[in-house]
Design a protein around this motif. Structure first.
Motif, PDB file in Angstrom:
ATOM      1  N   MET A 333       6.593   0.760  35.025  1.00  0.00           N
ATOM      2  CA  MET A 333       6.781  -0.685  34.887  1.00  0.00           C
ATOM      3  C   MET A 333       8.081  -1.027  34.169  1.00  0.00           C
ATOM      4  O   MET A 333       8.833  -1.917  34.589  1.00  0.00           O
ATOM      5  CB  MET A 333       5.605  -1.294  34.116  1.00  0.00           C
ATOM      6  CG  MET A 333       5.685  -2.816  33.990  1.00  0.00           C
ATOM      7  SD  MET A 333       4.482  -3.512  32.824  1.00  0.00           S
ATOM      8  CE  MET A 333       5.210  -3.028  31.251  1.00  0.00           C
ATOM      9  N   MET A 334       8.376  -0.332  33.081  1.00  0.00           N
ATOM     10  CA  MET A 334       9.555  -0.655  32.282  1.00  0.00           C
ATOM     11  C   MET A 334      10.854  -0.366  33.018  1.00  0.00           C
ATOM     12  O   MET A 334      11.846  -1.072  32.854  1.00  0.00           O
ATOM     13  CB  MET A 334       9.520   0.121  30.966  1.00  0.00           C
ATOM     14  CG  MET A 334       8.518  -0.440  29.957  1.00  0.00           C
ATOM     15  SD  MET A 334       8.963  -2.108  29.405  1.00  0.00           S
ATOM     16  CE  MET A 334      10.498  -1.773  28.523  1.00  0.00           C
ATOM     17  N   PHE A 339      15.790  -3.839  35.633  1.00  0.00           N
ATOM     18  CA  PHE A 339      16.665  -4.391  36.668  1.00  0.00           C
ATOM     19  C   PHE A 339      16.288  -5.811  37.078  1.00  0.00           C
ATOM     20  O   PHE A 339      17.127  -6.552  37.599  1.00  0.00           O
ATOM     21  CB  PHE A 339      16.662  -3.470  37.890  1.00  0.00           C
ATOM     22  CG  PHE A 339      17.067  -2.058  37.555  1.00  0.00           C
ATOM     23  CD1 PHE A 339      18.376  -1.768  37.230  1.00  0.00           C
ATOM     24  CD2 PHE A 339      16.130  -1.031  37.525  1.00  0.00           C
ATOM     25  CE1 PHE A 339      18.755  -0.469  36.895  1.00  0.00           C
ATOM     26  CE2 PHE A 339      16.498   0.255  37.199  1.00  0.00           C
ATOM     27  CZ  PHE A 339      17.809   0.537  36.875  1.00  0.00           C
ATOM     28  N   ILE A 340      15.043  -6.195  36.851  1.00  0.00           N
ATOM     29  CA  ILE A 340      14.640  -7.544  37.247  1.00  0.00           C
ATOM     30  C   ILE A 340      14.529  -8.485  36.053  1.00  0.00           C
ATOM     31  O   ILE A 340      14.278  -9.677  36.237  1.00  0.00           O
ATOM     32  CB  ILE A 340      13.304  -7.532  38.014  1.00  0.00           C
ATOM     33  CG1 ILE A 340      12.162  -7.026  37.132  1.00  0.00           C
ATOM     34  CG2 ILE A 340      13.428  -6.685  39.266  1.00  0.00           C
ATOM     35  CD1 ILE A 340      10.793  -7.097  37.789  1.00  0.00           C
ATOM     36  N   TYR A 341      14.737  -7.935  34.831  1.00  0.00           N
ATOM     37  CA  TYR A 341      14.673  -8.806  33.664  1.00  0.00           C
ATOM     38  C   TYR A 341      15.769  -8.521  32.628  1.00  0.00           C
ATOM     39  O   TYR A 341      16.573  -9.399  32.300  1.00  0.00           O
ATOM     40  CB  TYR A 341      13.296  -8.706  33.000  1.00  0.00           C
ATOM     41  CG  TYR A 341      13.227  -9.445  31.679  1.00  0.00           C
ATOM     42  CD1 TYR A 341      13.214 -10.836  31.658  1.00  0.00           C
ATOM     43  CD2 TYR A 341      13.203  -8.767  30.468  1.00  0.00           C
ATOM     44  CE1 TYR A 341      13.182 -11.530  30.457  1.00  0.00           C
ATOM     45  CE2 TYR A 341      13.160  -9.444  29.261  1.00  0.00           C
ATOM     46  CZ  TYR A 341      13.158 -10.827  29.256  1.00  0.00           C
ATOM     47  OH  TYR A 341      13.133 -11.495  28.062  1.00  0.00           O
ATOM     48  N   SER A 342      15.833  -7.290  32.118  1.00  0.00           N
ATOM     49  CA  SER A 342      16.696  -6.996  30.969  1.00  0.00           C
ATOM     50  C   SER A 342      18.172  -7.241  31.252  1.00  0.00           C
ATOM     51  O   SER A 342      18.854  -7.948  30.496  1.00  0.00           O
ATOM     52  CB  SER A 342      16.481  -5.546  30.513  1.00  0.00           C
ATOM     53  OG  SER A 342      15.147  -5.335  30.119  1.00  0.00           O
ATOM     54  N   PHE A 343      18.703  -6.663  32.329  1.00  0.00           N
ATOM     55  CA  PHE A 343      20.117  -6.846  32.643  1.00  0.00           C
ATOM     56  C   PHE A 343      20.442  -8.288  33.054  1.00  0.00           C
ATOM     57  O   PHE A 343      21.401  -8.872  32.549  1.00  0.00           O
ATOM     58  CB  PHE A 343      20.552  -5.868  33.734  1.00  0.00           C
ATOM     59  CG  PHE A 343      20.694  -4.444  33.241  1.00  0.00           C
ATOM     60  CD1 PHE A 343      20.612  -4.127  31.896  1.00  0.00           C
ATOM     61  CD2 PHE A 343      20.905  -3.397  34.137  1.00  0.00           C
ATOM     62  CE1 PHE A 343      20.738  -2.824  31.441  1.00  0.00           C
ATOM     63  CE2 PHE A 343      21.039  -2.087  33.695  1.00  0.00           C
ATOM     64  CZ  PHE A 343      20.947  -1.802  32.342  1.00  0.00           C
ATOM     65  N   GLN A 394       6.598 -10.726  38.037  1.00  0.00           N
ATOM     66  CA  GLN A 394       7.943 -10.772  37.460  1.00  0.00           C
ATOM     67  C   GLN A 394       9.008 -10.565  38.539  1.00  0.00           C
ATOM     68  O   GLN A 394      10.091 -11.157  38.475  1.00  0.00           O
ATOM     69  CB  GLN A 394       8.084  -9.713  36.371  1.00  0.00           C
ATOM     70  CG  GLN A 394       9.348  -9.859  35.535  1.00  0.00           C
ATOM     71  CD  GLN A 394       9.428  -8.817  34.434  1.00  0.00           C
ATOM     72  OE1 GLN A 394       8.951  -7.693  34.592  1.00  0.00           O
ATOM     73  NE2 GLN A 394      10.025  -9.173  33.321  1.00  0.00           N
ATOM     74  N   MET A 395       8.708  -9.738  39.533  1.00  0.00           N
ATOM     75  CA  MET A 395       9.631  -9.550  40.651  1.00  0.00           C
ATOM     76  C   MET A 395       9.869 -10.857  41.400  1.00  0.00           C
ATOM     77  O   MET A 395      11.003 -11.196  41.768  1.00  0.00           O
ATOM     78  CB  MET A 395       9.086  -8.499  41.622  1.00  0.00           C
ATOM     79  CG  MET A 395       9.068  -7.086  41.116  1.00  0.00           C
ATOM     80  SD  MET A 395       8.405  -5.971  42.394  1.00  0.00           S
ATOM     81  CE  MET A 395       8.388  -4.427  41.494  1.00  0.00           C
ATOM     82  N   PHE A 396       8.800 -11.581  41.631  1.00  0.00           N
ATOM     83  CA  PHE A 396       8.902 -12.871  42.321  1.00  0.00           C
ATOM     84  C   PHE A 396       9.778 -13.836  41.521  1.00  0.00           C
ATOM     85  O   PHE A 396      10.652 -14.520  42.081  1.00  0.00           O
ATOM     86  CB  PHE A 396       7.505 -13.456  42.527  1.00  0.00           C
ATOM     87  CG  PHE A 396       7.500 -14.886  42.957  1.00  0.00           C
ATOM     88  CD1 PHE A 396       7.810 -15.241  44.268  1.00  0.00           C
ATOM     89  CD2 PHE A 396       7.190 -15.899  42.052  1.00  0.00           C
ATOM     90  CE1 PHE A 396       7.820 -16.575  44.662  1.00  0.00           C
ATOM     91  CE2 PHE A 396       7.184 -17.225  42.441  1.00  0.00           C
ATOM     92  CZ  PHE A 396       7.501 -17.568  43.751  1.00  0.00           C
ATOM     93  N   LEU A 397       9.586 -13.904  40.219  1.00  0.00           N
ATOM     94  CA  LEU A 397      10.384 -14.789  39.377  1.00  0.00           C
ATOM     95  C   LEU A 397      11.853 -14.372  39.378  1.00  0.00           C
ATOM     96  O   LEU A 397      12.752 -15.222  39.376  1.00  0.00           O
ATOM     97  CB  LEU A 397       9.848 -14.771  37.948  1.00  0.00           C
ATOM     98  CG  LEU A 397       8.470 -15.392  37.727  1.00  0.00           C
ATOM     99  CD1 LEU A 397       8.025 -15.186  36.283  1.00  0.00           C
ATOM    100  CD2 LEU A 397       8.486 -16.875  38.072  1.00  0.00           C
TER     101      LEU A 397
END
Length: 480
Positions: A333-334, A339-343, A394-397
């Motif tokens: 998950m992390m 790639f979809i949140y942190s960066f 989270q991917m969708f967002l």
């Protein structure tokens, strides 16, 4: 910006985080064999509170110092002084409130016997308030070499302090004292290495100007905190300290491992993106960074999941083996979340739209909180699986927000990451194939053999078919 600043910044920031994250697992490996999951559970509850209040104390001023375009050095110095005194005042006030209402706070966190340890652990707030601005100024000036030295010394303190104390005290106090010593060492070194020193200067007009940006940055930080700590709050309310410790310590191993990437990259990305005003240039730079790191991080997530028993046994020991599935699921998950949140989060901050990132996070929390609470009331393991599955929302967002607010071109983006995705998929199939046909695969001896065989096959596949693409991507990144 001088040539190669990005590469040099990533190098020193990366070395600092890698060094720290190598020390931290060694410390955890030792402490996990001395202390019980209950001890780690108590400390996790305290750290949850401290990290929450730390965001309020910082109030977003640290990020403002990094990002703002000051007209002169004097304006920068005045802003730094305003931030310093405001943060120190907030920290002292909140600590006094914790002291007064310690029993009520301990009860809210799940156990009223935590009152004394919460008060002592919260002393970190005052120490951290003394160093936030120096850290921001060093990042602003790209002095990551100095931060590297500080990071290593700070990371070594729990190893030097907590481990001996855990043998003597055999309680969570060893961890609390080690954290306080670590924060103190950080403060001392920053004051020594930083050129800026606080002075008695204050300006209400500058405070008002800073608050306009920092308020949203603080809200974003609180939302980020909630994403990563809501789990502990829910478990702490519904289960014993044993489950809190089991969950937090196994997930913390993953956070530390993945944190070598995000913690090394995030300050560098924020500093660099804040200086790049062209949207297309900024987006293309982020595409390149994500592509390069996908070659390493996506396979890491696959390996952590399939060989979770080995890593749990080596890092934490046999008494933590029931948490191996947590380690494996969180590893997968992390890696995706990077790639979809942190960066992308750093791009939101650098473009002066932290309120959009805040909206992103709140939308994600609207999924996490009800889902996790519902399944936690069923049983602990239902909660674990449900929490990990929230990453699909989270991917969708991610797709929705970066396309609308960061103006990402997904056709270009996906064309760039096709090759690292292919590598990860091939490794996934290899792991499934090897683990399926390996005799007695549940035995750790055979899992080690499978891990070595998988690593050899993957390295050969990567070298033969994708080496040129990795080298060319790195050269493009260095050029930019």
């Amino acid at each position: 910006m001088p040539d190669n600043t990005l590469v040099h910044s990533i190098k020193w920031s990366g070395l600092g985080e890698i060094g720290a994250k190598l020390i931290t697992p060694v410390t955890t490996m030792i402490l996990a064999r001395i202390l019980t999951p209950e001890a780690f559970g108590v400390v996790a509850i305290c750290n949850m509170l401290v990290s929450f209040i730390d965001i309020i104390v910082d109030a977003g001023f640290g990020k403002y110092i990094v990002q703002a375009d000051f007209k002169s050095k004097d304006e920068c110095d005045i802003s730094a002084n305003v931030s310093f005194w405001v943060q120190l005042g907030i920290a002292c006030t909140i600590w006094l409130l914790i002291l007064i209402f310690r029993h009520d706070i301990a009860y809210l966190l799940g156990n009223d016997s935590y009152d004394k340890v919460i008060v002592i652990a919260s002393l970190q707030l005052i120490i951290v308030s003394l160093i936030s601005i120096q850290t921001g100024l060093l990042r602003r000036k790209f002095e990551f070499k100095k931060l590297f030295k500080i990071r290593i010394v700070t990371a070594a303190m729990p190893l030097l302090v907590s481990v001996p104390l855990s043998i003597i005290l055999n309680s969570y106090w060893a961890l609390i004292i080690g954290n306080l010593c670590s924060a103190s060492a950080n403060a001392v070194m920053l004051f020594i290495l930083s050129d800026w020193k606080p002075s008695f200067v204050f300006s209400y007009s500058i405070l008002k100007k800073m608050w306009g940006f920092s308020s949203w940055s603080m809200f974003e930080g609180l939302a980020h905190w909630t994403i990563f700590w809501i789990d502990i709050f829910i478990i702490g309310r519904l289960y014993s300290a044993f489950y809190v410790g089991l969950y937090k310590n196994t997930t913390q191993i993953i956070v530390s491992l993945i944190g070598m990437i995000t913690a090394a990259m995030s300050p560098v990305l924020l500093s660099n993106f804040s200086r790049i005003k062209d949207v297309n240039t900024s987006n293309h730079l982020l595409y390149l960074i994500e592509k390069l790191f996908m070659y390493a991080m996506l396979p890491l997530g696959v390996i952590l999941f399939f060989y979770r028993d080995i890593f749990t046994l080596i890092i934490l020991g046999e008494k933590w083996m029931s948490g191996s599935i947590i380690l494996g699921l969180w590893g997968a998950m992390m890696v995706i979340s990077i790639f979809i949140y942190s960066f992308p989060a750093e791009a939101f901050k650098s473009r002066g739209i932290p309120k959009i990132l805040f909206l992103y996070q709140v939308s994600y929390l609207c999924c996490i909180i009800p889902v996790c609470w519902y399944f936690a009331e069923i049983d602990f393991w239902s909660f674990v699986y449900a929490r990990v599955c929230c990453v699909f929302f989270q991917m969708f967002l991610f797709v929705m927000f970066v396309k609308k607010y960061l103006l990402w071109n997904f056709k270009t983006y996906f064309s760039m990451i096709t090759k690292p995705l292919t590598v990860a998929f091939v490794l996934l199939l290899s792991c499934m194939f090897i683990r399926y046909f390996m005799p007695a695969s549940s035995d750790l001896y055979w899992q080690v053999i499978a891990l070595v065989l998988t690593s050899i096959l993957y390295s050969g596949f990567l070298f033969c078919f994708f080496r040129k693409d990795i080298v060319s991507t790195f050269k493009m990144l260095k050029h930019k």
